[in-house]
Design a protein around this motif. Structure first.
Motif, short mmCIF file in Angstrom:
data_model
loop_
_atom_site.label_atom_id
_atom_site.label_comp_id
_atom_site.label_asym_id
_atom_site.label_seq_id
_atom_site.Cartn_x
_atom_site.Cartn_y
_atom_site.Cartn_z
N UNK A 196 0.62 -1.23 0.17
CA UNK A 196 -0.07 -0.32 0.28
C UNK A 196 0.69 1.66 -0.09
N UNK A 197 1.99 0.75 0.15
CA UNK A 197 3.15 2.67 0.06
C UNK A 197 3.50 2.63 -1.31
N UNK A 198 2.80 4.26 -1.33
CA UNK A 198 3.34 4.85 -2.71
C UNK A 198 4.35 5.90 -2.68
N UNK A 199 5.21 6.05 -2.02
CA UNK A 199 6.50 6.62 -1.64
C UNK A 199 7.58 6.12 -1.62
N UNK A 200 7.53 4.55 -2.09
CA UNK A 200 8.99 3.85 -2.98
C UNK A 200 8.87 4.24 -4.64
N UNK A 201 10.28 3.72 -4.15
CA UNK A 201 10.90 3.97 -5.83
C UNK A 201 11.95 2.65 -5.38
N UNK A 202 12.18 2.15 -6.93
CA UNK A 202 13.11 1.59 -7.20
C UNK A 202 14.62 2.13 -7.64
N UNK A 203 15.70 2.01 -6.89
CA UNK A 203 17.38 1.98 -7.40
C UNK A 203 17.33 1.06 -8.32
N UNK A 204 17.69 1.35 -9.84
CA UNK A 204 18.30 -0.18 -10.44
C UNK A 204 19.65 0.31 -10.66
N UNK A 205 20.10 -1.10 -9.94
CA UNK A 205 21.18 -0.42 -10.32
C UNK A 205 22.39 -2.02 -10.91
N UNK A 206 23.65 -0.99 -11.41
CA UNK A 206 24.55 -1.58 -12.62
C UNK A 206 25.74 -2.44 -11.48
N UNK A 207 25.39 -3.92 -10.94
CA UNK A 207 26.18 -4.70 -10.98
C UNK A 207 28.13 -4.48 -11.03
N UNK A 208 28.15 -3.78 -11.48
CA UNK A 208 29.65 -4.23 -12.13
C UNK A 208 30.03 -2.89 -11.62
N UNK A 209 29.35 -1.73 -11.11
CA UNK A 209 29.27 -0.53 -10.38
C UNK A 209 29.70 -0.52 -8.54
N UNK A 210 29.06 -1.72 -8.42
CA UNK A 210 28.98 -1.86 -7.47
C UNK A 210 30.71 -2.21 -6.36
N UNK A 211 30.39 -1.68 -5.26
CA UNK A 211 32.28 -1.65 -4.68
C UNK A 211 32.03 -2.90 -3.84
N UNK A 212 30.84 -3.67 -3.30
CA UNK A 212 31.23 -4.84 -2.37
C UNK A 212 30.26 -6.09 -2.95
N UNK A 213 30.85 -7.78 -2.51
CA UNK A 213 30.43 -8.54 -2.37
C UNK A 213 28.86 -8.37 -2.68
N UNK A 214 28.31 -9.74 -3.40
CA UNK A 214 27.17 -9.80 -3.85
C UNK A 214 26.73 -10.88 -4.04
N UNK A 215 26.14 -11.93 -2.63
CA UNK A 215 25.72 -12.94 -2.77
C UNK A 215 24.69 -13.07 -3.03
N UNK A 216 24.15 -14.81 -3.71
CA UNK A 216 22.75 -14.88 -3.66
C UNK A 216 22.89 -16.06 -2.76
N UNK A 217 21.00 -15.08 -1.99
CA UNK A 217 20.32 -16.22 -0.40
C UNK A 217 19.59 -16.15 -0.26
N UNK A 218 18.97 -17.12 0.06
CA UNK A 218 17.88 -17.81 0.05
C UNK A 218 16.94 -16.54 0.92
N UNK A 219 15.50 -15.65 0.36
CA UNK A 219 15.17 -14.92 1.17
C UNK A 219 14.42 -15.59 2.49
N UNK A 220 12.83 -15.59 2.33
CA UNK A 220 12.50 -15.87 3.61
C UNK A 220 11.57 -16.70 3.66
N UNK A 221 10.94 -17.45 4.63
CA UNK A 221 10.48 -19.11 4.23
C UNK A 221 9.20 -19.01 3.83
N UNK A 222 8.17 -18.35 3.65
CA UNK A 222 8.01 -18.05 2.65
C UNK A 222 7.99 -18.24 1.22
#
Length: 117
Positions: A54-80
């Motif tokens: 229901x929130x109407x103040x959200x934005x999505x930041x589209x990121x270029x992974x090549x410009x990220x300065x830290x490690x990205x790990x692919x990990x499980x979300x929540x049980x649902x």
């Protein structure tokens, strides 16, 4: 992840304005979690509906992974979440320079968010 694919990070317009000013986005939960929650465009609706229905103040930041300065790990979300689904987690702050597009992310009339496709 296919080359050229973007990752997304969801935040409020005010939080993005602060990140632009500071040159970096460090979410409130970063210290406790140790990482920044990211998503792919086709899975972002899952945390959006779980946390921000229901929130109407959200934005999505589209990121270029090549410009990220830290490690990205692919990990499980929540049980649902689907059992095999993994989410990208960034183990450092988001540099504002890694944000290639900012787009509003509005829910439908029912307050629910849709995947980006």
């Amino acid at each position: 992840m296919p080359e050229g694919e973007v990752l997304v990070h969801m935040c409020s317009r005010a939080e993005w304005a602060a990140a632009e000013r500071d040159g970096v986005r460090v979410p409130d939960g970063f210290a406790a979690d140790g990482f920044v929650h990211l998503s792919t465009p086709w899975q972002v609706h899952l945390p959006a509906n779980r946390l921000y229905s229901g929130r109407r103040d959200l934005v999505l930041l589209h990121l270029d992974p090549a410009l990220l300065e830290a490690e990205v790990r692919w990990e499980p979300g929540v049980p649902s979440d689907p059992e095999s689904m993994k989410f990208p987690h960034l183990y450092g702050p988001i540099p504002a320079a890694a944000v290639v597009t900012v787009a509003g992310y509005l829910p439908g009339a029912d307050g629910m968010f849709a995947p980006l496709a």
